[in-house]
Structures are given as C-alpha cells and as structure tokens.
Design a protein around this motif. Structure first.
Motif, short mmCIF file in Angstrom:
data_model
loop_
_atom_site.label_atom_id
_atom_site.label_comp_id
_atom_site.label_asym_id
_atom_site.label_seq_id
_atom_site.Cartn_x
_atom_site.Cartn_y
_atom_site.Cartn_z
N ARG A 23 -3.68 -5.48 3.58
CA ARG A 23 -2.82 -5.74 2.43
C ARG A 23 -1.90 -4.56 2.17
O ARG A 23 -0.71 -4.72 1.88
N ARG A 24 -2.46 -3.37 2.26
CA ARG A 24 -1.63 -2.18 2.06
C ARG A 24 -0.58 -2.06 3.15
O ARG A 24 0.56 -1.67 2.88
N LEU A 25 -0.95 -2.40 4.37
CA LEU A 25 0.01 -2.35 5.47
C LEU A 25 1.16 -3.32 5.22
O LEU A 25 2.32 -2.95 5.34
N PHE A 26 0.84 -4.56 4.86
CA PHE A 26 1.90 -5.54 4.62
C PHE A 26 2.71 -5.20 3.38
O PHE A 26 3.93 -5.41 3.36
N ALA A 27 2.08 -4.66 2.36
CA ALA A 27 2.82 -4.25 1.17
C ALA A 27 3.76 -3.10 1.50
O ALA A 27 4.91 -3.06 1.05
N GLY A 28 3.30 -2.16 2.29
CA GLY A 28 4.14 -1.04 2.69
C GLY A 28 5.30 -1.49 3.57
O GLY A 28 6.43 -1.03 3.41
N ALA A 29 5.01 -2.42 4.48
CA ALA A 29 6.08 -2.94 5.34
C ALA A 29 7.10 -3.71 4.51
O ALA A 29 8.32 -3.62 4.75
#
Length: 68
Positions: free
Chosen positions: A11-17
């Motif tokens: 989730r953090r990866l997709f939010a950051g992307a």
C-alpha cells in the motif's frame, strides 16, 4: 514478514508511486519559466477603429440570404 506488514508495504509503495506520478504531472503542466508580461494590442486611432458596427454591403447581403 507477516501478511499485514506485506500489505502495508504494498500500500505504501502504491501510494508513493501515485504521489510521485501526481507530482510529475503537476510539474509537467507548469510552465518552465515565468511568462513575460504581454501588453494587449492597442486599437488604432482611426475613424474606422472607433466606428463600431457598420452595416456594409456584404452584411446586408448576408441578412438577405438569411431571411426565411
């Protein structure tokens, strides 16, 4: 790693992307340098420029063809 931590990481990866993509889109939309002040073109000080609407021959011809 447990499943809860793995999902949180994704989730953090997709939010950051998503945030990085949004920032890139905003940066692309902004002008690269400030625009110089532009002055609007001035109307000529002639009698034609100050007359406004004129019923000329081609306008009268248009009105005649537009009548129903």
């Amino acid at each position: 790693m447990s499943q809860a931590q793995e999902k949180l990481t994704r989730r953090r990866l997709f939010a950051g992307a998503g945030a990085a993509g949004a920032l890139a889109a905003v940066a692309a939309a902004l002008p690269s340098r400030p625009a110089q002040e532009q002055t609007p073109p001035q109307a000529e000080n002639t009698a034609e420029a100050r007359e406004g609407y004129r019923l000329t021959e081609h306008v009268q011809r248009y009105y005649q063809t537009a009548r129903v």
